[in-house]
Design an enzyme around this catalytic site. Sequence first.
Site, PDB file in Angstrom:
ATOM      1  N   LYS A 189      70.832  20.553  34.692  1.00  0.00           N
ATOM      2  CA  LYS A 189      71.120  21.254  35.946  1.00  0.00           C
ATOM      3  C   LYS A 189      69.853  21.188  36.783  1.00  0.00           C
ATOM      4  O   LYS A 189      68.812  20.753  36.277  1.00  0.00           O
ATOM      5  CB  LYS A 189      71.492  22.717  35.681  1.00  0.00           C
ATOM      6  CG  LYS A 189      70.536  23.433  34.721  1.00  0.00           C
ATOM      7  CD  LYS A 189      70.994  24.841  34.371  1.00  0.00           C
ATOM      8  CE  LYS A 189      72.063  24.923  33.313  1.00  0.00           C
ATOM      9  NZ  LYS A 189      73.379  25.297  33.765  1.00  0.00           N
ATOM     10  N   ARG A 190      69.912  21.599  38.059  1.00  0.00           N
ATOM     11  CA  ARG A 190      68.689  21.634  38.843  1.00  0.00           C
ATOM     12  C   ARG A 190      67.660  22.515  38.151  1.00  0.00           C
ATOM     13  O   ARG A 190      68.013  23.464  37.452  1.00  0.00           O
ATOM     14  CB  ARG A 190      68.979  22.170  40.251  1.00  0.00           C
ATOM     15  CG  ARG A 190      69.525  21.123  41.189  1.00  0.00           C
ATOM     16  CD  ARG A 190      68.620  19.935  41.366  1.00  0.00           C
ATOM     17  NE  ARG A 190      67.481  20.240  42.211  1.00  0.00           N
ATOM     18  CZ  ARG A 190      67.443  20.055  43.519  1.00  0.00           C
ATOM     19  NH1 ARG A 190      68.470  19.520  44.151  1.00  0.00           N
ATOM     20  NH2 ARG A 190      66.364  20.359  44.219  1.00  0.00           N
TER      21      ARG A 190
ATOM     22  N   LYS B 251      67.302  29.619  36.239  1.00  0.00           N
ATOM     23  CA  LYS B 251      68.147  28.925  35.265  1.00  0.00           C
ATOM     24  C   LYS B 251      67.483  28.875  33.892  1.00  0.00           C
ATOM     25  O   LYS B 251      68.114  28.549  32.883  1.00  0.00           O
ATOM     26  CB  LYS B 251      68.470  27.513  35.749  1.00  0.00           C
ATOM     27  CG  LYS B 251      69.301  27.493  37.045  1.00  0.00           C
ATOM     28  CD  LYS B 251      69.600  26.080  37.499  1.00  0.00           C
ATOM     29  CE  LYS B 251      70.294  26.004  38.837  1.00  0.00           C
ATOM     30  NZ  LYS B 251      71.751  26.277  38.802  1.00  0.00           N
TER      31      LYS B 251
HETATM   32  C1  26Q Z   1      69.419  25.955  52.438  1.00  0.00           C
HETATM   33  C2  26Q Z   1      68.610  25.955  53.556  1.00  0.00           C
HETATM   34  C3  26Q Z   1      67.824  24.881  53.852  1.00  0.00           C
HETATM   35  C4  26Q Z   1      67.841  23.780  53.018  1.00  0.00           C
HETATM   36  C5  26Q Z   1      68.645  23.773  51.905  1.00  0.00           C
HETATM   37  C6  26Q Z   1      69.438  24.856  51.600  1.00  0.00           C
HETATM   38  C7  26Q Z   1      70.308  24.855  50.406  1.00  0.00           C
HETATM   39  C8  26Q Z   1      70.726  23.662  49.839  1.00  0.00           C
HETATM   40  C9  26Q Z   1      71.522  23.653  48.725  1.00  0.00           C
HETATM   41  C10 26Q Z   1      70.735  26.035  49.822  1.00  0.00           C
HETATM   42  C11 26Q Z   1      71.545  26.024  48.689  1.00  0.00           C
HETATM   43  C12 26Q Z   1      71.949  24.818  48.132  1.00  0.00           C
HETATM   44  C13 26Q Z   1      72.787  24.711  46.932  1.00  0.00           C
HETATM   45  C14 26Q Z   1      73.289  25.738  46.283  1.00  0.00           C
HETATM   46  C15 26Q Z   1      74.106  25.561  45.082  1.00  0.00           C
HETATM   47  O1  26Q Z   1      74.280  24.455  44.588  1.00  0.00           O
HETATM   48  N1  26Q Z   1      74.645  26.645  44.541  1.00  0.00           N
HETATM   49  C16 26Q Z   1      75.452  26.562  43.340  1.00  0.00           C
HETATM   50  O2  26Q Z   1      76.813  26.446  43.720  1.00  0.00           O
HETATM   51  C17 26Q Z   1      77.648  26.204  42.605  1.00  0.00           C
HETATM   52  C18 26Q Z   1      79.053  25.974  43.111  1.00  0.00           C
HETATM   53  O3  26Q Z   1      79.597  27.174  43.557  1.00  0.00           O
HETATM   54  C19 26Q Z   1      77.575  27.347  41.620  1.00  0.00           C
HETATM   55  O4  26Q Z   1      78.321  27.008  40.489  1.00  0.00           O
HETATM   56  C20 26Q Z   1      76.131  27.610  41.222  1.00  0.00           C
HETATM   57  O5  26Q Z   1      76.060  28.777  40.420  1.00  0.00           O
HETATM   58  C21 26Q Z   1      75.268  27.786  42.471  1.00  0.00           C
HETATM   59  O6  26Q Z   1      73.906  27.922  42.113  1.00  0.00           O
END
Ligand code: 26Q
Length: 805
Positions: free
Chosen positions: A544-545, A550
Amino acid sequence: MILDTETFKSDFKRKLITMYRQSVDTAGDTLKYMALGSLMMDYMSGAWHETETRYQSECRKRVYYFSLEFLIGRLMDSALINLGIRDVVYEGLKELGTDLKLLEDIEPDAGLGNGGLGRLAACFIDSMASLGIAGTGIGIRYRFGLFEQQIKNGYQIESPDNWLKIANVWETRRDDEACMVKFGGTPMLHWGDDGRLYVELKDYEPILAVPYDMPVPGFRNGTVNTLRLWSAETDGPGFDFAMFSKGDHEKAIESTNSVNAITNVLYPDDSTERGKLLRLKQEYFFTSAGLQSILKGLKREGFPLSRLHERVAVHINDTHPALAVPELMRLLIDEEGMGWDSAWNVTVNTIGYTNHTILAEALEKWNVPMFKKLLPRIYMIVEEINRRFTGELSRRYNGDWGKLASMSIIQDGVVKMAYLAIVGSHSVNGVAELHTEILKNQELRSFNEFYPDRFNNKTNGISHRRWLMQANPELTALINESIGCGWQKEPERLSELGRFTQDGAFLEKLRAVKLEKKRQLSSYIHERLGIDVDPSSLFDIQVKRLHMYKRQLLNILHVMYLYNKICDDPKAEIQPRTFLFGAKAFPGYQLAKNTIKLICTVADRVNTDPAVKGRIKVVFIPNYGVSIAEKMIPAGDLSEQISTASKEASGTGNMKFMMNGAVTIATMDGANVEIHREVGDDNIIIFGMSSDEVIGYQNNGGYSACEMLGKDARLSRIIGQMKEGYFAAAPANEFELIIKHLTDDNDPYFTLRDFDSYVKAQEKVSGLYTDKVSWSRMSAVNIARSGVFSSDNTIKRYASEIWHV
Ligand code: 26Q
């Protein structure tokens, strides 16, 4: 689709000639891959066209899933499976002396996403197509996807992900559907002859938005939906021609570069908010282009936009496309002449919003001055939305200023995108039951009070087609042989496997399948990394990331503890285990990168120490993404889902492992709670603090990491070893950041606090694994119970409860 081997072979040969003037004997694998892809596009084109025609003639309500990320991975295999022609193509190519698998490996991953949120979007469009829902994905055609990760000397090195280095066979550029997106400028107000106020934007910067359409074939149902990805271009030469002729070429193309920059690269950020102008540009760019093309289509049909919500559902994947709220208002009011109230009614009823995080730092906020400068007209609309909303609040709460201030969309000089999304949509959902409860009762409590009917849960899901049928054909065959193929269309019927959980012969076959997938992964590891792992050892996987919440750190601390234990007592009984990791860290997230270095450092020492040979191994697999996930997940015996309770909104990797027969070690977080409920206490290993405890500590303090360290000799020893550079290669202060995080910062994710409970849970795992039969029974129960986590199930709920399709 009906296709026989001979027809395929002659189609393929003709394709090679028409595209490249080559025969099967002269063409290399890349050309063969391209030709096969192009042929698949031909095969899909009829159904693609018919699908669109059918939707139109039936006046179907359309769903548009707006997402800044679509982590689709490769398309070839899923297209072959969904069209039902994989075997024929495999045989045909074999007869022509070509291995389909080799060709499939040429396809670059479309890695247009960071992690869970992007992969969810990909599973959702797959499910919509397979359920025959008229769903379109709307996103950005990034020139570069999520960075490519290499590991050098234990450090993460990033390079651009050039996924378009060979042409994308799946896309069709639609110049006819291009439109203009306007940035900057000055809104001019004037009264129309009808006595109404009109706004026109002057002196803006026009950016051309060009869509590229990709097919999304449903599973053997004749449906082919569309994923529409937008690309930014300059209109016309796009550079200063005068300057160009004068010879200042570099300067002249600067503006072209800045336009292309909009869709150049995906932000490699997972859940930390970054106030970057370019990101805001991306968000507005694709949202505006997507909405414009929707309205254009309806107007062409003559459908009245005052009833837009009857024909269209717009879903926004987190707040990244939340500008859809003011942009739809702008289009309806400024361009279509609708009044505010009816435009608002249409907008709210059209848009639905999914929240994917409760981490405060991940909630998007934009500085007002930047926002206003880039999107002046949109800002005016946001102000007006907020003025009306706070007016409502004031009436409802009798002018309670505290309430107003805390719920205002514009606050302390920033625009809060989550609040804008909530106010501007008819549905707000979390992605697992626990997550939704936390949103309703904690983070967004006052909004839930104000809009009690708006909040709802939609637990995430995964495409069983990609994550079981495609990633694990061996397990698929075993399931088919046992319960038939009905589960492929109705994944909940995987529960029919329940009757085999006591069947010794079935369990033996299940173990054989798992062993085969572990062998395949072992040879991949051997080829790529030159590390030998033992397929009969327990494969313990965390992929995972990389994020502190995590807790990859907890996992590696446990490995260090085990290593010490073996060194202290070489005869200690230890279940042979291979600890596998895969994770990308956001390039600016030093603590996360430091954790990768720690994992690799421990791996170096453990893998080369003869004292632990044959007992534990640690492998960090670089460049984790969809295609590597497809190799790793089916090989997992143990799935690590160990986030600090309350922090992981849902998780979806947990579901993928479960569906492939891994047993989960988990905290009661996100969807783990629901997995636990499905499989029961005996088929999952739960440990650690509950989300209530974590939230309690966070609100009232009372946890001291240093005290914890003082009490636990195992932990203080490990921290000491990290300080002194005990784990090879790394200098003494290499892990300063991690140590500071655990001590000075008081271990914000309770890693030390959950350590003891985790070790005990791991001991339980080792004990259970020694009984092969009962372990495979647990594995079978997990598979049998995984059907409810198919994204088909999730999408059915979105369709009936949110989109009304
Ligand atoms: C926000 C602002 C500026 C730049 C980037 C972002 C950004 C980018 C990606 C903020 C959040 C994300 C990704 C979030 C993510 O992947 N969340 C995950 O979503 C999944 C699907 O619902 C969940 O299963 C995970 O628990 C959750 O971490």
